[in-house]
Design an enzyme around this catalytic site. Structure first.
Site, mmCIF file in Angstrom:
data_model
loop_
_atom_site.group_PDB
_atom_site.id
_atom_site.type_symbol
_atom_site.label_atom_id
_atom_site.label_comp_id
_atom_site.label_asym_id
_atom_site.label_seq_id
_atom_site.Cartn_x
_atom_site.Cartn_y
_atom_site.Cartn_z
ATOM 1 N N ASP A 31 44.647 33.069 46.102
ATOM 2 C CA ASP A 31 44.826 34.348 45.416
ATOM 3 C C ASP A 31 46.088 34.267 44.550
ATOM 4 O OD1 ASP A 31 43.775 37.518 46.136
ATOM 5 O OD2 ASP A 31 45.630 37.253 44.990
ATOM 6 N N ILE A 32 46.023 34.843 43.356
ATOM 7 C CA ILE A 32 47.148 34.776 42.416
ATOM 8 C C ILE A 32 48.328 35.632 42.893
ATOM 9 C CG2 ILE A 32 46.590 36.706 40.850
ATOM 10 C CD1 ILE A 32 46.974 34.684 38.519
ATOM 11 N N ASN A 88 36.740 43.939 50.390
ATOM 12 C CA ASN A 88 36.970 45.284 49.862
ATOM 13 C C ASN A 88 35.750 45.697 49.045
ATOM 14 O OD1 ASN A 88 39.610 45.284 50.921
ATOM 15 N ND2 ASN A 88 40.410 44.265 49.087
ATOM 16 N N VAL A 97 38.102 43.465 41.561
ATOM 17 C CA VAL A 97 37.316 42.447 40.851
ATOM 18 C C VAL A 97 35.864 42.610 41.292
ATOM 19 C CG1 VAL A 97 36.924 39.978 40.506
ATOM 20 C CG2 VAL A 97 39.270 40.853 40.656
ATOM 21 N N HIS A 101 33.698 38.912 46.919
ATOM 22 C CA HIS A 101 34.646 37.907 47.415
ATOM 23 C C HIS A 101 35.184 38.343 48.762
ATOM 24 C CE1 HIS A 101 36.848 40.858 45.001
ATOM 25 N NE2 HIS A 101 37.863 40.687 45.844
ATOM 26 N N HIS A 103 38.558 37.845 51.318
ATOM 27 C CA HIS A 103 39.948 37.404 51.436
ATOM 28 C C HIS A 103 40.115 36.730 52.803
ATOM 29 C CE1 HIS A 103 41.525 40.184 48.177
ATOM 30 N NE2 HIS A 103 40.355 40.747 48.445
HETATM 31 P P1 5GP Z 1 39.959 42.926 45.481
HETATM 32 O O1 5GP Z 1 41.059 43.951 45.437
HETATM 33 O O2 5GP Z 1 38.947 43.101 44.376
HETATM 34 O O3 5GP Z 1 39.353 42.798 46.835
HETATM 35 O O4 5GP Z 1 40.690 41.529 45.274
HETATM 36 C C1 5GP Z 1 40.857 40.901 44.048
HETATM 37 C C2 5GP Z 1 41.865 39.809 44.260
HETATM 38 O O5 5GP Z 1 41.841 38.945 43.143
HETATM 39 C C3 5GP Z 1 43.324 40.324 44.375
HETATM 40 O O6 5GP Z 1 43.870 39.943 45.636
HETATM 41 C C4 5GP Z 1 44.038 39.643 43.211
HETATM 42 O O7 5GP Z 1 45.350 39.250 43.517
HETATM 43 C C5 5GP Z 1 43.130 38.466 42.893
HETATM 44 N N1 5GP Z 1 43.174 38.054 41.504
HETATM 45 C C6 5GP Z 1 43.145 38.863 40.415
HETATM 46 N N2 5GP Z 1 43.181 38.136 39.294
HETATM 47 C C7 5GP Z 1 43.223 36.821 39.686
HETATM 48 C C8 5GP Z 1 43.271 35.585 38.957
HETATM 49 O O8 5GP Z 1 43.261 35.532 37.725
HETATM 50 N N3 5GP Z 1 43.302 34.446 39.688
HETATM 51 C C9 5GP Z 1 43.312 34.462 41.065
HETATM 52 N N4 5GP Z 1 43.368 33.281 41.686
HETATM 53 N N5 5GP Z 1 43.253 35.615 41.782
HETATM 54 C C10 5GP Z 1 43.220 36.769 41.084
#
Ligand code: 5GP
Ligand code: ZN
Length: 115
Positions: A31-32, A88, A97, A101, A103
């Site tokens: 994760d970034i 999520n 996103v 996915h 985590h």
């Molecule tokens: P969500 O909140 O949708 O469950 O998680 C999306 C995750 O994607 C977040 O933890 C966020 O830090 C990660 N993320 C967003 N943009 C990028 C990216 O460009 N590269 C990577 N590796 N992770 C990302």
């Protein structure tokens, strides 16, 4: 593949990521914005928008995601201490996103309940 989807672009290599596991169906990468010492996203290559879009055809895929999570936790050395797998779903669930996915979080004590 959805042309405007970040995780589809990471899956094809169009956008770089630090990859920890990949095969024909799945990719796992750092994760970034890590929320724990280990924070890996496990992502089906197939564009599925949310958990609500899963069908029975995806059952094996989801099972494999959990197996890969356990393997990564073992390989990275935090399996026995403990870890968390999080999905999520939709806005109130914290999804930002729109490509399914999971985590994988580990390497510290994780409080409960989550925020
Ligand atoms: P969500 O909140 O949708 O469950 O998680 C999306 C995750 O994607 C977040 O933890 C966020 O830090 C990660 N993320 C967003 N943009 C990028 C990216 O460009 N590269 C990577 N590796 N992770 C990302
Ligand atoms: Zn996608």
């Amino acid at each position: 593949m959805a042309t405007d989807c970040l995780f589809c672009k990471i899956s094809t290599g169009e956008i770089p990521a630090t990859i920890r596991y990949e095969d024909e169906d799945l990719i796992a990468f750092e994760d970034i914005s890590p929320q724990a010492p280990h924070h890996i996203l496990i992502v089906p290559r197939k564009h599925i928008r949310t958990t609500l879009d899963l069908t029975t055809a995806d059952n094996q895929l989801i099972g494999r995601i959990y197996q890969v999570a356990g393997k990564l936790a073992n390989d990275l050395g935090f399996a026995q201490d403990g870890f968390r797998i999080v999905n999520n779903c939709n806005e109130a669930g914290g999804q930002v996103v729109w490509h399914l996915h999971f985590h994988l979080l580990g390497g510290r004590d994780l409080s409960w309940p989550p925020g």
